[in-house]
Design an enzyme around this catalytic site. Structure first.
Site, PDB file in Angstrom:
ATOM      1  N   LYS A   4      43.302  14.584   4.936  1.00 34.88           N
ATOM      2  CA  LYS A   4      43.249  14.275   6.371  1.00 34.88           C
ATOM      3  C   LYS A   4      44.190  15.170   7.156  1.00 34.88           C
ATOM      4  O   LYS A   4      43.902  15.566   8.276  1.00 34.88           O
ATOM      5  CB  LYS A   4      43.598  12.807   6.609  1.00 34.88           C
ATOM      6  CG  LYS A   4      42.435  11.933   6.187  1.00 34.88           C
ATOM      7  CD  LYS A   4      42.416  10.594   6.834  1.00 34.88           C
ATOM      8  CE  LYS A   4      41.091   9.923   6.462  1.00 34.88           C
ATOM      9  NZ  LYS A   4      41.204   8.548   6.119  1.00 34.88           N
ATOM     10  N   ARG A   5      45.317  15.501   6.539  1.00 37.12           N
ATOM     11  CA  ARG A   5      46.285  16.332   7.230  1.00 37.12           C
ATOM     12  C   ARG A   5      45.737  17.742   7.518  1.00 37.12           C
ATOM     13  O   ARG A   5      46.074  18.383   8.485  1.00 37.12           O
ATOM     14  CB  ARG A   5      47.583  16.415   6.426  1.00 37.12           C
ATOM     15  CG  ARG A   5      48.743  16.699   7.328  1.00 37.12           C
ATOM     16  CD  ARG A   5      50.109  16.650   6.657  1.00 37.12           C
ATOM     17  NE  ARG A   5      50.194  15.824   5.473  1.00 37.12           N
ATOM     18  CZ  ARG A   5      50.644  16.294   4.314  1.00 37.12           C
ATOM     19  NH1 ARG A   5      51.006  17.538   4.186  1.00 37.12           N
ATOM     20  NH2 ARG A   5      50.744  15.489   3.273  1.00 37.12           N
TER      21      ARG A   5
END
Ligand code: GLU
Length: 487
Positions: free
Chosen positions: A252-253
């Site tokens: 997600k980062r």
């Protein structure tokens, strides 16, 4: 594998545990492409048997994402089919039927241990530094399963399993990969391991595409097929999607964002699936831009790669731009209309007719439709729809801070365009002839710079001839007069 086969059935089987992201939708795309290529069937199945992990709204989000990309399902929510419901929580009777079949064959038993007892056994294995296996703790005689205890699968044979993965070729795992796993939990819901197999059987699925995390469980799946006396479908294990640098798995980062954000940003669905398709597949040629039909025609399971590509948004933007360029002008205009901000359409000189004249200039400058709003917010193109405001100094050519000279030149330009007919404003090339000689004599920058600023009010804008032809004779003259007044 390219022959037409009406019996190909693929499925996308997401768990509704959050928003759809690129990884999930690429799996859906590959399954959809394979079905479409073979005139087969594509199923959307919702795997919602883990009620604790379920996130409200995800089932709708999944459908909205697939619809945006045009990945239509033949059977699934909203598309009734022979298997009844395609939402697992509505199929509990089907899993019970299969559970009973396994019990009758002697391949399933009610878990004889309580959670506490299991914990003791687990700890013991840990102390002895050996893996904990349920199958080593089966009991001779067990009570009948009444649904209050988990129902456990009894692995029929301990052996090495060998299987062909359509992407990876031959894979195998020994008996260490086999264990008595839970089929039905004490809450009445089946486990993923059990439910997906029952459904793949019931729905006639021929090709299962999913990520690498399922390889280690494949021997378990195969032992269940064996217990049921059925053949497993073809497994095609997809490569992971990598972070933009291509070095680690996307997280997600690194931008594994909500798929619908891409919709919001104004990517074309066809461009987006073109981009997605190339994250783990390529046709073996240099072609990078594909229409939907070309993707269907060239997609092949046999050409799925072992390693996935990085999620590179620059590449996505480039692909999107190429798709925008290929759209017919009128289609571009229809889409553009939807992206013109309200504060622009409410300007005094705004009209669709004017927008039509400017459309190609805007389209040239964007990578995705959401960029239109940004361009306007930065002041680009706004001057086509309202008289520009600017500081007098902007009219000066370079460091020639000379008001009188600038005024004379603009007055001369004004005279020259005044004698032009409306016809001479029909395009940039024609209108150029009115002032080109004078600009060459006097100095191009000296004449063309203030003319451009008088028309657009900006240091950066299209050339003055383009501006003159779009704004037309009357409006151009009025803007140049206004500049002369300011000076
Ligand atoms: N529900 C599983 C998941 O979302 C599907 C895996 C599969 O395709 O079998 O990971």
């Amino acid at each position: 594998m390219s022959e037409k086969n009406n019996n190909i059935v693929t499925r996308f089987a997401p768990s509704p545990t959050g928003f759809m992201h690129v990884g999930g939708v690429r799996t859906a795309l590959y399954a959809w492409l394979w079905a479409r290529k073979n005139n087969g069937t594509f199923i959307l199945r919702i795997e919602d048997t883990d009620k604790e992990r379920e996130v409200e709204g995800s089932i709708l989000h999944i459908q909205e994402s697939l619809k945006w990309l045009g990945l239509n399902w033949d059977f699934g929510p909203g598309a009734p089919g022979p298997a009844g419901s395609y939402i697992q929580s509505e199929r509990l009777e089907v899993y019970k039927k299969y559970a009973q079949m396994l019990i009758d064959k002697g391949f399933a038993y009610a878990d004889p241990y309580s959670e506490e007892e299991l914990e003791v056994l687990r700890q013991k294995a840990e102390e002895e530094k050996r893996p904990f296996l349920y199958r080593e703790h089966r009991k001779e005689s067990t009570e009948a399963w009444d649904g209050t205890k988990p129902l456990r699968f009894k692995v029929p044979t301990l052996k090495r399993y060998l299987w062909q993965d359509a992407v990876w070729g031959e894979l195998s795992a020994g008996e260490e990969a086999l264990d008595d796993f839970i089929l039905i939990k004490s809450d009445g819901y089946p486990t993923y391991n059990f439910a997906h197999i029952v459904d793949d059987i019931e729905m006639g699925v021929t090709h299962v595409m999913r990520g690498q995390e399922f390889i280690s469980s494949t021997p378990k799946f195969l032992s269940l097929y064996e217990a049921l006396g059925l053949d497993a479908p073809v497994f095609a294990t997809l490569p992971p999607i990598m972070a933009p640098d291509g070095k680690k798995k996307l997280s997600k980062r690194d931008g594994a964002k909500d798929l619908l954000e891409y919709k919001q940003e104004g990517y074309l669905p066809d461009a987006f699936i073109n981009f997605l398709a190339l994250l783990g597949w390529n046709p073996g040629t240099d072609q990078e831009i594909f229409t939907r039909e070309e993707l269907i025609a060239s997609f092949d399971i046999a050409k799925i790669q072992h390693s996935g590509a990085g999620l590179n948004e620059e590449k996505l933007n480039w692909i999107n731009r190429e798709h925008i360029k290929k759209l017919p002008t009128d289609k571009q205009f229809q889409i553009l209309l939807q992206y013109i901000p309200k504060d622009i359409t409410s300007l005094s000189q705004y009209s669709e007719e004017m927008l039509r004249k400017v459309a190609h200039l805007i389209v040239e400058r964007i990578e995705k439709w959401g960029d239109v709003e940004k361009l306007f917010a930065e002041g680009d193109f706004v001057y086509f729809f309202t008289q520009p405001e600017y500081a007098k100094e902007t009219l000066y050519w370079k460091d020639e801070q000379d008001s009188e000279k600038t005024k004379d030149r603009l007055s001369q330009v004004l005279k020259l365009i005044e004698v032009g007919s409306d016809e001479s404003f029909k395009d940039a090339e024609t209108v150029k002839m009115l002032i080109w000689d004078y600009a060459n004599e006097e100095g191009r920058g000296q004449v063309l710079w203030p003319t451009r600023v008088a028309l657009s009010g900006r240091e950066k804008s299209p050339d003055p001839f383009t501006l003159l032809s779009i704004l037309g004779k009357q409006e151009s003259m009025s803007r140049i007069r206004k500049a002369i007044e300011i000076l």
